[in-house]
Design an enzyme around this catalytic site. Structure first.
Site, short mmCIF file in Angstrom:
data_model
loop_
_atom_site.label_atom_id
_atom_site.label_comp_id
_atom_site.label_asym_id
_atom_site.label_seq_id
_atom_site.Cartn_x
_atom_site.Cartn_y
_atom_site.Cartn_z
N ASP A 133 0.69 -1.25 -6.49
CA ASP A 133 0.57 -0.01 -7.29
C ASP A 133 1.10 -0.21 -8.70
OD1 ASP A 133 3.27 -0.04 -6.65
OD2 ASP A 133 3.28 1.90 -5.63
N ASP A 158 8.67 5.07 -1.20
CA ASP A 158 9.51 3.97 -0.73
C ASP A 158 10.64 4.47 0.16
OD1 ASP A 158 8.05 1.99 -1.95
OD2 ASP A 158 9.42 1.72 -3.64
#
Length: 203
Positions: free
Chosen positions: A68, A89
């Site tokens: 990403d 995350d």
């Protein structure tokens, strides 16, 4: 501890793949959410008693986590993209231990709770340091180009992924590994507090 070395190794191929995905119109946020979906799938498989099968989506999730940023660098970085990345995350890092707790609550519950508490504490010191670093306009690229200021530590992302892989390969060792890794997370968090005291003295 190993993130700086790992970034130098993986960034060149990730950047090439990121440019290719960006050229096909794939956005960084899409890759972030795909990575989260894979991570939650891995946690679900673990909860269902299939930690070996969880390895594939778990590693795919972490590949997406690296991609990403590469896609964002090939197009345009946004504050929301950085925010979404860190939120996903943290959810991933909490979901994997939760999966092991749900797989066997009686055996893994206490160690899993300790591990999650250590992640919570470590995450708080990480984000708190990043906020203060932003106020003082501090910058670092030691761990790649990030939306937040990333401090080093005994345990970083590379060590955590290796730990999750080890848990999936040897699920019967979850309890001792979780206690040990959790204690090292507490050491990492305390060391970051001491660093903050040194870097951010009273003005």
């Amino acid at each position: 501890m190993l993130d700086g070395w790992m970034r130098r190794l993986i960034d060149p191929p990730l950047n090439r793949l990121g440019r290719a995905l960006a050229g096909r119109g794939v956005t960084a946020d899409t890759v972030t959410l795909a990575g989260l979906a894979l991570g939650l799938l891995a946690a679900g498989l673990i909860a269902l008693g299939e930690p070996a099968l969880a390895l594939i989506p778990l590693l795919g999730s972490r590949l997406a986590d690296g991609l990403d940023g590469a896609v964002a660098r090939a197009t345009a970085k946004t504050d929301f993209g950085g925010f979404l990345d860190i939120v996903c995350d943290f959810l991933f890092y909490g979901a994997i231990p939760l999966g092991f707790v749900l797989m066997d609550p009686a055996a893994n519950g206490a160690a899993g709770a300790f591990l999650l508490a250590s992640f919570y504490f470590n995450g708080a010191t990480f984000l708190g340091f990043a906020i203060l670093a932003e106020r003082r306009r501090m910058e670092t690229r030691a761990r790649g180009l990030k939306s937040l200021y990333f401090t080093g530590g005994l345990l970083e992302g590379t060590e955590t992924i290796a730990f999750f892989v080890a848990l999936c390969v040897w699920p019967g060792w979850f309890v001792p590994l979780a206690w040990a890794f959790g204690m090292l997370c507490f050491v990492t968090a305390v060391s970051r507090i001491l660093l903050a005291k040194k870097v951010f003295p009273p003005e």
